[in-house]
Motif scaffolding. Structure first.
Motif, PDB file in Angstrom:
ATOM      1  N   GLU A   1       0.808  -1.221   0.000  1.00  9.35           N
ATOM      2  CA  GLU A   1       0.000   0.000   0.000  1.00  9.35           C
ATOM      3  C   GLU A   1       0.843   1.274   0.000  1.00  9.35           C
ATOM      4  OE1 GLU A   1      -2.544  -0.176   3.386  1.00  9.35           O
ATOM      5  OE2 GLU A   1      -3.558  -2.001   2.719  1.00  9.35           O
ATOM      6  N   ILE A   2       2.112   1.157   0.336  1.00  2.95           N
ATOM      7  CA  ILE A   2       2.979   2.340   0.419  1.00  2.95           C
ATOM      8  C   ILE A   2       3.272   2.837  -0.993  1.00  2.95           C
ATOM      9  CG2 ILE A   2       5.215   3.211   1.190  1.00  2.95           C
ATOM     10  CD1 ILE A   2       5.179   1.006   3.323  1.00  2.95           C
ATOM     11  N   PRO A   3       3.022   4.127  -1.252  1.00  2.00           N
ATOM     12  CA  PRO A   3       3.290   4.651  -2.593  1.00  2.00           C
ATOM     13  C   PRO A   3       4.795   4.690  -2.885  1.00  2.00           C
ATOM     14  CG  PRO A   3       2.548   6.401  -1.131  1.00  2.00           C
ATOM     15  CD  PRO A   3       2.437   5.123  -0.374  1.00  2.00           C
ATOM     16  N   GLU A   4       5.105   4.908  -4.150  1.00  2.00           N
ATOM     17  CA  GLU A   4       6.501   4.945  -4.592  1.00  2.00           C
ATOM     18  C   GLU A   4       7.275   6.056  -3.877  1.00  2.00           C
ATOM     19  OE1 GLU A   4       9.487   3.162  -6.718  1.00  2.00           O
ATOM     20  OE2 GLU A   4       7.386   2.557  -6.744  1.00  2.00           O
ATOM     21  N   THR A   5       6.621   7.214  -3.694  1.00  5.64           N
ATOM     22  CA  THR A   5       7.246   8.336  -2.987  1.00  5.64           C
ATOM     23  C   THR A   5       6.296   8.838  -1.915  1.00  5.64           C
ATOM     24  OG1 THR A   5       6.387   9.882  -4.623  1.00  5.64           O
ATOM     25  CG2 THR A   5       8.630   9.083  -4.960  1.00  5.64           C
ATOM     26  N   VAL A   6       6.869   9.258  -0.791  1.00  2.00           N
ATOM     27  CA  VAL A   6       6.090   9.812   0.315  1.00  2.00           C
ATOM     28  C   VAL A   6       6.692  11.158   0.698  1.00  2.00           C
ATOM     29  CG1 VAL A   6       5.374   7.572   1.231  1.00  2.00           C
ATOM     30  CG2 VAL A   6       7.460   8.609   2.053  1.00  2.00           C
ATOM     31  N   SER A   7       5.907  11.963   1.378  1.00  2.00           N
ATOM     32  CA  SER A   7       6.418  13.271   1.792  1.00  2.00           C
ATOM     33  C   SER A   7       7.306  13.111   3.024  1.00  2.00           C
ATOM     34  CB  SER A   7       5.257  14.217   2.101  1.00  2.00           C
ATOM     35  OG  SER A   7       4.563  13.782   3.244  1.00  2.00           O
ATOM     36  N   PHE A   8       8.209  14.057   3.184  1.00  2.00           N
ATOM     37  CA  PHE A   8       9.094  14.045   4.355  1.00  2.00           C
ATOM     38  C   PHE A   8       8.286  14.220   5.640  1.00  2.00           C
ATOM     39  CE2 PHE A   8      12.324  15.214   1.152  1.00  2.00           C
ATOM     40  CZ  PHE A   8      13.273  14.255   1.451  1.00  2.00           C
ATOM     41  N   GLU A   9       7.197  14.990   5.550  1.00  2.00           N
ATOM     42  CA  GLU A   9       6.357  15.212   6.729  1.00  2.00           C
ATOM     43  C   GLU A   9       5.726  13.906   7.201  1.00  2.00           C
ATOM     44  OE1 GLU A   9       6.108  17.128   3.941  1.00  2.00           O
ATOM     45  OE2 GLU A   9       7.004  18.977   4.714  1.00  2.00           O
ATOM     46  N   MET A  10       5.253  13.083   6.244  1.00  2.00           N
ATOM     47  CA  MET A  10       4.646  11.801   6.608  1.00  2.00           C
ATOM     48  C   MET A  10       5.687  10.900   7.256  1.00  2.00           C
ATOM     49  SD  MET A  10       2.952   8.862   4.176  1.00  2.00           S
ATOM     50  CE  MET A  10       1.789   9.945   3.414  1.00  2.00           C
ATOM     51  N   LEU A  11       6.882  10.883   6.702  1.00  2.00           N
ATOM     52  CA  LEU A  11       7.954  10.055   7.240  1.00  2.00           C
ATOM     53  C   LEU A  11       8.373  10.538   8.627  1.00  2.00           C
ATOM     54  CD1 LEU A  11       9.481   7.595   6.305  1.00  2.00           C
ATOM     55  CD2 LEU A  11      11.191   9.087   5.316  1.00  2.00           C
ATOM     56  N   ASP A  12       8.484  11.840   8.811  1.00  2.00           N
ATOM     57  CA  ASP A  12       8.837  12.386  10.130  1.00  2.00           C
ATOM     58  C   ASP A  12       7.767  12.072  11.162  1.00  2.00           C
ATOM     59  OD1 ASP A  12      11.281  13.396   9.393  1.00  2.00           O
ATOM     60  OD2 ASP A  12      10.535  15.421   8.983  1.00  2.00           O
ATOM     61  N   ALA A  13       6.502  12.191  10.761  1.00  2.00           N
ATOM     62  CA  ALA A  13       5.411  11.886  11.697  1.00  2.00           C
ATOM     63  C   ALA A  13       5.457  10.417  12.104  1.00  2.00           C
ATOM     64  CB  ALA A  13       4.071  12.230  11.060  1.00  2.00           C
ATOM     65  N   ALA A  14       5.733   9.518  11.160  1.00  2.00           N
ATOM     66  CA  ALA A  14       5.820   8.092  11.470  1.00  2.00           C
ATOM     67  C   ALA A  14       6.995   7.814  12.398  1.00  2.00           C
ATOM     68  CB  ALA A  14       5.948   7.281  10.179  1.00  2.00           C
ATOM     69  N   LYS A  15       8.144   8.448  12.135  1.00  2.00           N
ATOM     70  CA  LYS A  15       9.315   8.253  12.997  1.00  2.00           C
ATOM     71  C   LYS A  15       9.046   8.761  14.404  1.00  2.00           C
ATOM     72  CE  LYS A  15      12.897   8.327   9.436  1.00  2.00           C
ATOM     73  NZ  LYS A  15      14.045   9.060   8.888  1.00  2.00           N
ATOM     74  N   ASN A  16       8.383   9.899  14.522  1.00  2.00           N
ATOM     75  CA  ASN A  16       8.062  10.424  15.846  1.00  2.00           C
ATOM     76  C   ASN A  16       7.110   9.499  16.591  1.00  2.00           C
ATOM     77  OD1 ASN A  16       9.686  12.683  15.608  1.00  2.00           O
ATOM     78  ND2 ASN A  16       8.059  13.924  14.707  1.00  2.00           N
ATOM     79  N   LYS A  17       6.156   8.920  15.873  1.00  2.00           N
ATOM     80  CA  LYS A  17       5.213   8.002  16.512  1.00  2.00           C
ATOM     81  C   LYS A  17       5.949   6.766  17.031  1.00  2.00           C
ATOM     82  CE  LYS A  17       0.496   6.555  15.760  1.00  2.00           C
ATOM     83  NZ  LYS A  17      -0.601   6.465  14.814  1.00  2.00           N
ATOM     84  N   ILE A  18       6.904   6.265  16.249  1.00  2.00           N
ATOM     85  CA  ILE A  18       7.701   5.111  16.685  1.00  2.00           C
ATOM     86  C   ILE A  18       8.554   5.486  17.897  1.00  2.00           C
ATOM     87  CG2 ILE A  18       9.575   3.560  16.001  1.00  2.00           C
ATOM     88  CD1 ILE A  18       6.874   2.826  14.830  1.00  2.00           C
ATOM     89  N   ARG A  19       9.135   6.688  17.888  1.00  2.00           N
ATOM     90  CA  ARG A  19       9.940   7.135  19.043  1.00  2.00           C
ATOM     91  C   ARG A  19       9.096   7.152  20.311  1.00  2.00           C
ATOM     92  NH1 ARG A  19      11.763  11.436  15.457  1.00  2.00           N
ATOM     93  NH2 ARG A  19      13.717  10.751  14.566  1.00  2.00           N
ATOM     94  N   VAL A  20       7.867   7.634  20.195  1.00  2.00           N
ATOM     95  CA  VAL A  20       6.984   7.683  21.362  1.00  2.00           C
ATOM     96  C   VAL A  20       6.656   6.274  21.833  1.00  2.00           C
ATOM     97  CG1 VAL A  20       4.662   8.338  22.118  1.00  2.00           C
ATOM     98  CG2 VAL A  20       6.037   9.948  20.803  1.00  2.00           C
TER      99      VAL A  20
END
Length: 113
Positions: free
Chosen positions: A42-61
């Motif tokens: 389901e992951i598109p070929e390209t994603v925005s940096f904001e989406m990636l940062d939000a996902a990384k922050n969620k994992i950090r939490v």
């Protein structure tokens, strides 16, 4: 004047476009673990940096919550073990005194031999 206008138009068009990033395999796993996507397909070929940062922050939490839970569990375990040792009348003071007495005896035996 014409070159300034061209720069201005280029800046205007760029400011409206969101820069995209091709996620690596590790970043795809992060997007799945964060709950943004269900499957890797389901992951598109390209994603925005904001989406990636939000996902990384969620994992950090999430990792922080797990570490907090492990710390609390470790503290509770140490309290339980300490109370068991106290019931057996074991303390650092008594263990150190026994060790020193044993070392003195060994030193005396070595001295007499």
């Amino acid at each position: 004047m014409g070159s300034l206008r061209g720069l201005r138009l280029a800046a205007d068009t760029y400011s409206h476009r969101v820069p995209l990033h091709k996620p690596t395999d590790w970043e795809k796993k992060i997007l799945i673990w964060a709950g943004r996507f269900k499957k890797e397909d389901e992951i598109p070929e390209t994603v925005s940096f904001e989406m990636l940062d939000a996902a990384k922050n969620k994992i950090r939490v999430k990792i922080s919550y797990v570490m907090i839970a492990l710390t609390v569990a470790g503290c509770i375990l140490m309290v339980i073990e300490g109370k068991k040792a106290a019931r057996r009348h074991e303390s650092l003071t008594s263990l150190n005194l026994e060790k020193k007495a044993r070392l003195r005896e060994e030193a005396m035996k070595a001295k007499t031999e």
